[in-house]
Design a protein around this motif. Sequence first.
Motif, PDB file in Angstrom:
ATOM      1  N   LEU A 157     -11.343  -6.423   8.123  1.00 19.06           N
ATOM      2  CA  LEU A 157     -11.957  -6.248   6.786  1.00 19.06           C
ATOM      3  C   LEU A 157     -12.959  -6.920   6.111  1.00 19.06           C
ATOM      4  CD1 LEU A 157     -10.540  -7.364   4.348  1.00 19.06           C
ATOM      5  CD2 LEU A 157      -8.867  -5.559   5.047  1.00 19.06           C
ATOM      6  N   THR A 158     -14.131  -6.901   5.498  1.00 15.14           N
ATOM      7  CA  THR A 158     -14.376  -7.192   4.481  1.00 15.14           C
ATOM      8  C   THR A 158     -14.580  -8.131   2.654  1.00 15.14           C
ATOM      9  OG1 THR A 158     -16.451  -6.782   5.637  1.00 15.14           O
ATOM     10  CG2 THR A 158     -16.584  -7.811   3.157  1.00 15.14           C
ATOM     11  N   LEU A 159     -13.797  -9.275   2.862  1.00 12.31           N
ATOM     12  CA  LEU A 159     -12.587  -9.105   2.240  1.00 12.31           C
ATOM     13  C   LEU A 159     -13.482 -10.246   0.580  1.00 12.31           C
ATOM     14  CD1 LEU A 159      -9.958  -9.642   0.032  1.00 12.31           C
ATOM     15  CD2 LEU A 159      -9.786 -11.597   2.073  1.00 12.31           C
ATOM     16  N   LYS A 160     -13.600  -9.486  -0.964  1.00  8.46           N
ATOM     17  CA  LYS A 160     -13.772 -10.996  -1.841  1.00  8.46           C
ATOM     18  C   LYS A 160     -13.146 -11.418  -2.610  1.00  8.46           C
ATOM     19  CE  LYS A 160     -18.921  -9.343  -0.519  1.00  8.46           C
ATOM     20  NZ  LYS A 160     -19.833  -8.134  -1.307  1.00  8.46           N
ATOM     21  N   LEU A 161     -13.209 -12.511  -2.776  1.00 10.04           N
ATOM     22  CA  LEU A 161     -12.518 -13.302  -4.228  1.00 10.04           C
ATOM     23  C   LEU A 161     -13.809 -13.299  -4.970  1.00 10.04           C
ATOM     24  CD1 LEU A 161      -9.916 -14.752  -5.291  1.00 10.04           C
ATOM     25  CD2 LEU A 161     -10.478 -16.331  -4.093  1.00 10.04           C
ATOM     26  N   ASP A 162     -13.120 -12.578  -5.938  1.00  7.69           N
ATOM     27  CA  ASP A 162     -14.517 -13.062  -7.337  1.00  7.69           C
ATOM     28  C   ASP A 162     -15.832 -12.562  -6.973  1.00  7.69           C
ATOM     29  OD1 ASP A 162     -12.042 -13.534  -8.985  1.00  7.69           O
ATOM     30  OD2 ASP A 162     -11.774 -15.541  -8.476  1.00  7.69           O
ATOM     31  N   THR A 170      -9.787 -11.749  -8.449  1.00  8.70           N
ATOM     32  CA  THR A 170      -9.600 -10.542  -8.122  1.00  8.70           C
ATOM     33  C   THR A 170     -10.095 -10.367  -6.599  1.00  8.70           C
ATOM     34  OG1 THR A 170      -9.821  -9.621 -10.422  1.00  8.70           O
ATOM     35  CG2 THR A 170     -11.119  -8.109  -8.081  1.00  8.70           C
ATOM     36  N   LEU A 171      -9.325  -9.973  -5.518  1.00  9.47           N
ATOM     37  CA  LEU A 171      -9.351  -9.654  -4.264  1.00  9.47           C
ATOM     38  C   LEU A 171     -10.291  -7.469  -4.151  1.00  9.47           C
ATOM     39  CD1 LEU A 171      -6.490 -11.346  -2.809  1.00  9.47           C
ATOM     40  CD2 LEU A 171      -8.891 -11.969  -2.144  1.00  9.47           C
ATOM     41  N   ASP A 172     -11.013  -7.845  -3.678  1.00 12.41           N
ATOM     42  CA  ASP A 172     -11.754  -6.957  -2.549  1.00 12.41           C
ATOM     43  C   ASP A 172     -11.732  -6.485  -1.734  1.00 12.41           C
ATOM     44  OD1 ASP A 172     -12.577  -5.154  -5.863  1.00 12.41           O
ATOM     45  OD2 ASP A 172     -13.379  -6.949  -6.070  1.00 12.41           O
ATOM     46  N   SER A 178      -8.422  -2.854  -4.344  1.00 12.23           N
ATOM     47  CA  SER A 178      -8.923  -3.772  -5.269  1.00 12.23           C
ATOM     48  C   SER A 178      -7.398  -4.333  -6.048  1.00 12.23           C
ATOM     49  CB  SER A 178      -9.983  -3.839  -6.387  1.00 12.23           C
ATOM     50  OG  SER A 178     -10.228  -4.854  -6.902  1.00 12.23           O
ATOM     51  N   ILE A 179      -7.332  -5.668  -5.772  1.00 11.51           N
ATOM     52  CA  ILE A 179      -5.827  -5.886  -7.022  1.00 11.51           C
ATOM     53  C   ILE A 179      -6.536  -7.435  -7.354  1.00 11.51           C
ATOM     54  CG2 ILE A 179      -5.485  -8.082  -4.506  1.00 11.51           C
ATOM     55  CD1 ILE A 179      -2.781  -6.911  -5.844  1.00 11.51           C
TER      56      ILE A 179
END
Length: 204
Positions: free
Chosen positions: A46-51, A69-71, A81-82
């Motif tokens: 998956l594609t994971l983004k932090l802030d 925030t993690l998306d 999102s968490i």
Amino acid sequence: MLEENRRPLFIGVVALAVVVVLVGGILLFRGGSQTSLTVESIPNDLTLKLDGHEIPANGEVKVKAGQHTLDGQRRGFEDYSITFTAEGDRQAVKMYLYANSAEGREWAKNNPGEELKLEAEAGRQYDQTQARLKQKYPILSQLPYVGDGFEATYTKSKSDPTNPEAISVVIEVYGPQGKEKANQWIQGYGWDPATLDLIWTTGK
């Protein structure tokens, strides 16, 4: 005389410099405080983004103390999102996405081990949610309930429908005394009907 006037000024400058150094040191220390964040993602591609910045889907990254925030996104799966608060030396976060299309379900079929982890996590989250709901709504321990002229169940909240941890108590009345009996039943447990999100319906 001139030397005497300079002395308080000198002491003041030195004191100010000490304060600046101390405050600067504290701010620098706080800014440098870091947490080792370990992320486990399913699916693992998956594609994971932090802030807002992309990071590896699995592994460890260093983050500053504070809120982040993690998306997570992947085609065939629900976005997730968490928001969490990084604190301490180490922290772990699970970024599990659930299939919402044929492509996602096919991935799950081809990765049974990962699917088992998803099911276990879903079960754990469900149990935690139910525990919180029962603590917030003691009436849940009695539902569903069939009484004299009424039946009580529950559904998602009528007044707060977007909140997954809010409910409405549904009372279906069958006879002329049904509503009165239902209120007596509620009050008999010490619950106040005015504090419950009640939905009254009439049975056939």
